[in-house]
Design a protein around this motif. Structure first.
Motif, PDB file in Angstrom:
ATOM      1  N   TYR A  33     -13.061 -56.577  15.670  1.00 50.69           N
ATOM      2  CA  TYR A  33     -14.175 -56.333  14.759  1.00 50.69           C
ATOM      3  C   TYR A  33     -15.454 -56.782  15.465  1.00 50.69           C
ATOM      4  O   TYR A  33     -15.573 -57.948  15.837  1.00 50.69           O
ATOM      5  CB  TYR A  33     -13.995 -57.119  13.458  1.00 50.69           C
ATOM      6  CG  TYR A  33     -12.802 -56.672  12.663  1.00 50.69           C
ATOM      7  CD1 TYR A  33     -12.940 -55.698  11.683  1.00 50.69           C
ATOM      8  CD2 TYR A  33     -11.541 -57.209  12.896  1.00 50.69           C
ATOM      9  CE1 TYR A  33     -11.841 -55.277  10.954  1.00 50.69           C
ATOM     10  CE2 TYR A  33     -10.445 -56.791  12.176  1.00 50.69           C
ATOM     11  CZ  TYR A  33     -10.602 -55.829  11.200  1.00 50.69           C
ATOM     12  OH  TYR A  33      -9.500 -55.403  10.491  1.00 50.69           O
ATOM     13  N   LEU A  34     -16.384 -55.865  15.648  1.00 52.81           N
ATOM     14  CA  LEU A  34     -17.645 -56.186  16.310  1.00 52.81           C
ATOM     15  C   LEU A  34     -18.613 -56.742  15.275  1.00 52.81           C
ATOM     16  O   LEU A  34     -18.944 -56.064  14.305  1.00 52.81           O
ATOM     17  CB  LEU A  34     -18.235 -54.941  16.968  1.00 52.81           C
ATOM     18  CG  LEU A  34     -17.339 -54.246  17.994  1.00 52.81           C
ATOM     19  CD1 LEU A  34     -18.013 -52.979  18.488  1.00 52.81           C
ATOM     20  CD2 LEU A  34     -17.024 -55.171  19.143  1.00 52.81           C
ATOM     21  N   GLU A  35     -19.058 -57.980  15.478  1.00 54.14           N
ATOM     22  CA  GLU A  35     -20.008 -58.607  14.575  1.00 54.14           C
ATOM     23  C   GLU A  35     -21.149 -59.186  15.393  1.00 54.14           C
ATOM     24  O   GLU A  35     -20.935 -60.035  16.243  1.00 54.14           O
ATOM     25  CB  GLU A  35     -19.340 -59.724  13.780  1.00 54.14           C
ATOM     26  CG  GLU A  35     -18.262 -59.247  12.839  1.00 54.14           C
ATOM     27  CD  GLU A  35     -17.632 -60.379  12.057  1.00 54.14           C
ATOM     28  OE1 GLU A  35     -18.165 -61.510  12.079  1.00 54.14           O
ATOM     29  OE2 GLU A  35     -16.609 -60.133  11.427  1.00 54.14           O
ATOM     30  N   PHE A  36     -22.349 -58.723  15.138  1.00 55.28           N
ATOM     31  CA  PHE A  36     -23.511 -59.207  15.868  1.00 55.28           C
ATOM     32  C   PHE A  36     -24.610 -59.637  14.911  1.00 55.28           C
ATOM     33  O   PHE A  36     -25.781 -59.506  15.195  1.00 55.28           O
ATOM     34  CB  PHE A  36     -24.036 -58.126  16.821  1.00 55.28           C
ATOM     35  CG  PHE A  36     -23.070 -57.796  17.914  1.00 55.28           C
ATOM     36  CD1 PHE A  36     -22.907 -58.657  18.989  1.00 55.28           C
ATOM     37  CD2 PHE A  36     -22.306 -56.648  17.872  1.00 55.28           C
ATOM     38  CE1 PHE A  36     -22.020 -58.358  20.006  1.00 55.28           C
ATOM     39  CE2 PHE A  36     -21.415 -56.339  18.884  1.00 55.28           C
ATOM     40  CZ  PHE A  36     -21.264 -57.198  19.951  1.00 55.28           C
ATOM     41  N   PRO A  42     -23.803 -46.463  14.137  1.00 55.84           N
ATOM     42  CA  PRO A  42     -22.641 -45.942  14.872  1.00 55.84           C
ATOM     43  C   PRO A  42     -22.872 -45.851  16.378  1.00 55.84           C
ATOM     44  O   PRO A  42     -21.971 -46.154  17.167  1.00 55.84           O
ATOM     45  CB  PRO A  42     -22.405 -44.569  14.240  1.00 55.84           C
ATOM     46  CG  PRO A  42     -22.898 -44.736  12.835  1.00 55.84           C
ATOM     47  CD  PRO A  42     -24.113 -45.622  12.976  1.00 55.84           C
ATOM     48  N   ASP A  43     -24.077 -45.451  16.792  1.00 56.66           N
ATOM     49  CA  ASP A  43     -24.373 -45.374  18.230  1.00 56.66           C
ATOM     50  C   ASP A  43     -24.357 -46.755  18.872  1.00 56.66           C
ATOM     51  O   ASP A  43     -23.894 -46.920  20.006  1.00 56.66           O
ATOM     52  CB  ASP A  43     -25.715 -44.698  18.467  1.00 56.66           C
ATOM     53  CG  ASP A  43     -25.675 -43.205  18.172  1.00 56.66           C
ATOM     54  OD1 ASP A  43     -24.571 -42.628  18.170  1.00 56.66           O
ATOM     55  OD2 ASP A  43     -26.761 -42.627  17.936  1.00 56.66           O
ATOM     56  N   GLU A  44     -24.870 -47.754  18.166  1.00 55.81           N
ATOM     57  CA  GLU A  44     -24.854 -49.129  18.686  1.00 55.81           C
ATOM     58  C   GLU A  44     -23.427 -49.652  18.791  1.00 55.81           C
ATOM     59  O   GLU A  44     -23.085 -50.354  19.745  1.00 55.81           O
ATOM     60  CB  GLU A  44     -25.684 -50.050  17.793  1.00 55.81           C
ATOM     61  CG  GLU A  44     -27.166 -49.787  17.849  1.00 55.81           C
ATOM     62  CD  GLU A  44     -27.945 -50.554  16.805  1.00 55.81           C
ATOM     63  OE1 GLU A  44     -29.050 -51.012  17.138  1.00 55.81           O
ATOM     64  OE2 GLU A  44     -27.459 -50.696  15.659  1.00 55.81           O
ATOM     65  N   VAL A  45     -22.586 -49.295  17.824  1.00 57.43           N
ATOM     66  CA  VAL A  45     -21.176 -49.692  17.872  1.00 57.43           C
ATOM     67  C   VAL A  45     -20.504 -49.072  19.093  1.00 57.43           C
ATOM     68  O   VAL A  45     -19.792 -49.752  19.834  1.00 57.43           O
ATOM     69  CB  VAL A  45     -20.434 -49.291  16.578  1.00 57.43           C
ATOM     70  CG1 VAL A  45     -18.923 -49.447  16.738  1.00 57.43           C
ATOM     71  CG2 VAL A  45     -20.932 -50.121  15.402  1.00 57.43           C
ATOM     72  N   LEU A  70     -13.930 -47.004  15.902  1.00 58.61           N
ATOM     73  CA  LEU A  70     -14.276 -46.600  14.545  1.00 58.61           C
ATOM     74  C   LEU A  70     -15.746 -46.948  14.354  1.00 58.61           C
ATOM     75  O   LEU A  70     -16.108 -48.032  13.896  1.00 58.61           O
ATOM     76  CB  LEU A  70     -13.376 -47.307  13.532  1.00 58.61           C
ATOM     77  CG  LEU A  70     -11.872 -47.093  13.768  1.00 58.61           C
ATOM     78  CD1 LEU A  70     -11.049 -47.963  12.841  1.00 58.61           C
ATOM     79  CD2 LEU A  70     -11.505 -45.643  13.611  1.00 58.61           C
ATOM     80  N   ARG A  71     -16.581 -46.016  14.753  1.00 58.66           N
ATOM     81  CA  ARG A  71     -18.025 -46.237  14.860  1.00 58.66           C
ATOM     82  C   ARG A  71     -18.676 -46.676  13.548  1.00 58.66           C
ATOM     83  O   ARG A  71     -19.568 -47.508  13.545  1.00 58.66           O
ATOM     84  CB  ARG A  71     -18.709 -44.954  15.323  1.00 58.66           C
ATOM     85  CG  ARG A  71     -18.332 -44.505  16.687  1.00 58.66           C
ATOM     86  CD  ARG A  71     -18.760 -43.071  17.003  1.00 58.66           C
ATOM     87  NE  ARG A  71     -19.963 -42.607  16.340  1.00 58.66           N
ATOM     88  CZ  ARG A  71     -21.131 -42.440  16.940  1.00 58.66           C
ATOM     89  NH1 ARG A  71     -21.239 -42.674  18.231  1.00 58.66           N
ATOM     90  NH2 ARG A  71     -22.167 -42.005  16.277  1.00 58.66           N
ATOM     91  N   ASN A  72     -18.264 -46.107  12.445  1.00 59.26           N
ATOM     92  CA  ASN A  72     -18.900 -46.423  11.166  1.00 59.26           C
ATOM     93  C   ASN A  72     -18.445 -47.757  10.594  1.00 59.26           C
ATOM     94  O   ASN A  72     -19.068 -48.277   9.668  1.00 59.26           O
ATOM     95  CB  ASN A  72     -18.656 -45.306  10.154  1.00 59.26           C
ATOM     96  CG  ASN A  72     -19.358 -44.031  10.549  1.00 59.26           C
ATOM     97  OD1 ASN A  72     -20.463 -44.055  11.092  1.00 59.26           O
ATOM     98  ND2 ASN A  72     -18.725 -42.900  10.315  1.00 59.26           N
ATOM     99  N   LEU A  73     -17.365 -48.298  11.117  1.00 58.47           N
ATOM    100  CA  LEU A  73     -16.837 -49.570  10.624  1.00 58.47           C
ATOM    101  C   LEU A  73     -17.074 -50.734  11.574  1.00 58.47           C
ATOM    102  O   LEU A  73     -16.816 -51.882  11.223  1.00 58.47           O
ATOM    103  CB  LEU A  73     -15.331 -49.438  10.349  1.00 58.47           C
ATOM    104  CG  LEU A  73     -14.943 -48.409   9.297  1.00 58.47           C
ATOM    105  CD1 LEU A  73     -13.425 -48.288   9.213  1.00 58.47           C
ATOM    106  CD2 LEU A  73     -15.532 -48.765   7.950  1.00 58.47           C
TER     107      LEU A  73
END
Length: 87
Positions: A33-36, A42-45, A70-73
């Motif tokens: 899970y990417l958390e920043f 989505p592009d940043e993900v 999963l770009r939107n998540l």
């Protein structure tokens, strides 16, 4: 230990699986899970996932066999050798 690593949470089951296959560097499936702090587009993900995969590939000297972003998540699912997942 950096602050970034202090906030990293690793599921105990993933840790057990990594320990079980560490000798033969067998494949592991993991979800990251990417958390920043702020919600990413989505592009940043996608960009963050690419940097993560490239960094782990460089550190482990091996690449994942499968990657699903999963770009939107803000989620990256990988199947890779244990050494890749550990890095």
């Amino acid at each position: 230990m950096t602050d970034r690593h202090a906030k990293t949470k690793v599921d105990p089951e993933l840790t057990r699986q990594l320990d079980d296959v560490s000798a033969d560097d067998g494949p592991i499936q993991a979800v990251v899970y990417l958390e920043f702090g702020e919600r990413m587009s989505p592009d940043e993900v996608s960009a963050a996932a690419q940097r993560l995969i490239e960094s782990a590939t460089s550190k482990a000297a091996t690449a994942p066999s499968r990657v699903n972003v999963l770009r939107n998540l803000g989620i990256v699912a990988v199947e890779a050798p244990a050494s890749f997942v550990r890095s």
